[in-house]
Design a protein around this motif. Structure first.
Motif, PDB file in Angstrom:
ATOM      1  N   ILE A 366      77.903  21.872  19.796  1.00 13.69           N
ATOM      2  CA  ILE A 366      76.788  21.138  19.179  1.00 13.69           C
ATOM      3  C   ILE A 366      76.065  22.033  18.177  1.00 13.69           C
ATOM      4  N   GLU A 370      75.857  21.372  14.175  1.00 15.09           N
ATOM      5  CA  GLU A 370      74.572  21.256  13.465  1.00 15.09           C
ATOM      6  C   GLU A 370      74.535  22.173  12.254  1.00 15.09           C
TER       7      GLU A 370
ATOM      8  N   MET B   1      71.005  17.439  18.724  1.00 15.63           N
ATOM      9  CA  MET B   1      71.425  17.042  17.383  1.00 15.63           C
ATOM     10  C   MET B   1      70.973  15.601  17.145  1.00 15.63           C
ATOM     11  N   ILE B  63      72.051  13.758  20.516  1.00 17.97           N
ATOM     12  CA  ILE B  63      73.168  14.280  21.316  1.00 17.97           C
ATOM     13  C   ILE B  63      72.797  15.670  21.822  1.00 17.97           C
ATOM     14  N   ASN B  64      72.912  15.872  23.119  1.00 18.39           N
ATOM     15  CA  ASN B  64      72.792  17.236  23.646  1.00 18.39           C
ATOM     16  C   ASN B  64      73.892  17.455  24.674  1.00 18.39           C
ATOM     17  N   LYS B  65      73.858  18.603  25.361  1.00 18.39           N
ATOM     18  CA  LYS B  65      74.978  18.934  26.231  1.00 18.39           C
ATOM     19  C   LYS B  65      75.139  17.955  27.403  1.00 18.39           C
ATOM     20  N   PHE B 136      77.546  12.708  29.572  1.00 22.85           N
ATOM     21  CA  PHE B 136      78.861  13.338  29.396  1.00 22.85           C
ATOM     22  C   PHE B 136      79.433  13.713  30.756  1.00 22.85           C
TER      23      PHE B 136
END
Lengths: 443, 136
Positions: A366, A370, B1, B63-65, B136
């Protein structure tokens, strides 16, 4: 030659490559870059579609086929010939003439690849009828299967888990030989391929399968050999054994629509790389409702448009249709095929091949994505390719991954030069790093 | 993001842009294919809902982990009876919309089935905000 394990069927011959970047622009998975004036391939991302081969002006992209002389390592040499091969020759040369020459070249038995189509279509109908993963996607075109593995991994379970006709026919000749001789000693099975995807499919097949085919011969190579012999009216002194049984279904199978026409369900037949990608996107989005079977082929006009074929694909395809109209839709070897091949027709699931762009760790991925998005904004967005990457987006990704430099962008570099941050010697060096030394010397 | 997209009511030819972009990014991140599939289907349905029913809307994607959160805020008529709209086969889509292959009344139930968390905040006469979370 069967020990050789190819991961892909293409290679770039460095000495011949002039670094023109034509290939880089057409690759559907952005697997090509230019460095040091030579095209470089990212093997994991290559799907063996052959688009690069089509556009290479210097023939620097080589097909990794097998050495023809290796056929003589075997006593009984079976050659599997696809229908498209015959369709390239002028009408004054009959199939018998051509088969005779193939015999003179060293093959002891000549048979059509599509002989197994009749048996296969019965199995396909059962499979489609019982499958829960609709639409079922044909496993025939190996580049489609590889494209799904790399770019559409969520669709791997939709791929038809039945062997393509080539493998079934090969199994037939192997099994029949073993039945007659007790073992397969002395048997060599060869195949004339119209495309590179099939080379990769034979050398490293999907679905937990091992191919009995010993060697793959480039169609371009053998077409020249046969035509030369025909023109010189070479005497046929030893006729090969010809098992020419073929139905109209078999002839039409490698043409667009020739597979789906025999599937008794709601079908769609699509050819051409861009169209295939578009359809797969839609399947993934579940936009394609009510379709049971998808016939997909990466080449325009399917195998008639194969990269190793000579001639116009529409004329070849038309000739095949014309020939199919003259013969019955069933042939006499079908019961024998059922006997020898029904047990081997199934293959296992096709495994996805990951196209990890940034990192296996999602947090790192991610972060890098970015950075690439930010970087992308400073590039001009015209995808000129002067940086040695196919697009500004691809270049941004390469920079983030440490594979390229921001300065590789000709627009940014000019700006830095104007500001006096880099001098022109340095700018030339960067250009040479990408496009090769002495690139600016007049030849 | 963070990603942001704008959607115009009635613009069916561009419906699906946000979901195809997000699909591409999730693939690049190496997210599990089944999770990508659920995200894309949920987002696509929600995107088409704005096009078919609202005047305009904004799609915000985070969006993240741990997963993807999607906020779809529209200016539109709102949903009078959310319970009814959640029923399979219920649709207020016009004949013209149905002729284009949309409006089968599967939108909201389909989003619900594909998401790990799904919230609807709607004001009749003003608009609707959907919050879709997929882990996820």
């Amino acid at each position: 030659m069967e020990e050789v394990l190819y991961h892909r069927a293409l290679e770039i011959v460095e000495d011949v490559c002039v670094g023109c970047a034509h290939c880089m622009r057409v690759c559907p998975t952005e697997a090509l870059r230019v460095r040091g004036g030579k095209a470089r391939i990212h093997p994991e991302w290559c799907v063996d579609c052959g688009e690069c081969y089509r556009v290479c002006p210097t023939r620097a992209i080589r097909v990794r086929d097998d050495d023809f002389s290796k056929i003589f390592d075997y006593k009984h040499r079976v050659l599997l010939v696809p229908t498209v091969f015959y369709a390239q020759f002028g009408s004054r040369y009959s199939r018998d003439n051509i088969n005779g020459i193939l015999g003179m070249l060293g093959f002891t038995e000549v048979c059509p690849v599509e002989q197994s189509v009749d048996l296969l279509m019965d199995e396909v109908n059962d499979y489609v009828h019982n499958s829960k993963n609709k639409p079922v996607i044909s496993s025939f075109c190996p580049a489609v299967t590889r494209l799904i593995q790399v770019r559409f991994p969520s669709l791997v379970d939709n791929v038809l888990q039945l062997l393509p006709p080539l493998e079934l026919s090969a199994q037939f000749y192997k099994r029949r030989y073993v039945q007659e001789n007790g073992n397969d000693e002395g048997l060599g099975i060869f195949y004339i391929t119209p495309c590179i995807g099939k080379i990769a499919a034979v050398k490293s097949p999907v679905g937990g399968y091992t191919s009995p085919i010993h060697g793959v011969i480039n169609m371009d190579y053998i077409y020249n050999k046969v035509l030369l012999a025909l023109k010189n009216r070479v005497d046929i002194v030893s006729e090969p054994l010809v098992k020419s049984s073929l139905s109209s279904k078999g002839i039409l199978y490698p043409t667009t629509g020739g597979e789906s026409v025999n599937v008794d369900a709601k079908c769609l037949a699509v050819d051409g790389l861009a169209s295939v990608i578009d359809i797969l996107e839609r399947v993934e989005n579940e936009e394609l409702k009510g379709i049971d079977f998808l016939e997909l082929r990466v080449c325009d006009e399917s195998c008639a448009g194969g990269i190793l074929l000579f001639g116009n694909r529409f004329m070849i395809s038309d000739k095949m249709k014309g020939y199919a109209a003259t013969i019955p839709d069933v042939h006499e070897l079908v019961p024998e095929y059922k006997k020898y091949c029904s047990a081997v027709v199934h293959m296992e699931r096709v495994e996805p091949r990951s196209l990890v762009k940034y990192d296996k760790d999602i947090e790192v991925a991610i972060r890098k994505m970015e950075s690439a998005r930010e970087l992308r904004k400073v590039f001009p967005g015209i995808d000129c390719g002067a940086c040695g990457a196919p697009s500004c987006t691809a270049h941004a990704e390469d920079v983030v991954k440490g594979l390229s430099d921001v300065n590789a962008c000709i627009f940014l570099r000019t700006k830095y030069e104007k500001r006096g941050e880099i001098d022109s010697d340095e700018a030339i060096k960067i250009m040479e790093f990408i496009w090769g030394k002495d690139r600016f010397e007049k030849k | 993001m963070y990603f942001e997209y704008f959607v115009e009511g009635g613009d069916f030819t561009n419906a699906g842009y946000a979901s195809s972009q997000i699909k591409k990014h999730l693939k690049e991140l190496g997210v599990d294919p089944s999770v990508i599939k659920r995200s894309v289907i949920a987002l696509y349905e929600a995107e088409v809902n704005i096009v078919a029913h609202a005047y305009r809307g904004k799609i915000k994607i985070f969006i993240n982990k741990n997963g993807v959160k999607m906020l779809l805020e529209d200016e539109g008529p709102g949903i009078a009876d959310v319970g009814l709209a959640m029923k399979k086969g219920f649709s207020t889509a016009s004949e013209a919309v149905r002729e284009m292959g949309f409006g089968a009344g599967m939108g909201l139930p389909n989003i619900n089935e594909n998401s790990d968390s799904f919230n609807i905040d709607t004001v009749v006469g003003k608009g609707t905000t959907l919050e879709i979370i997929i882990n996820f």
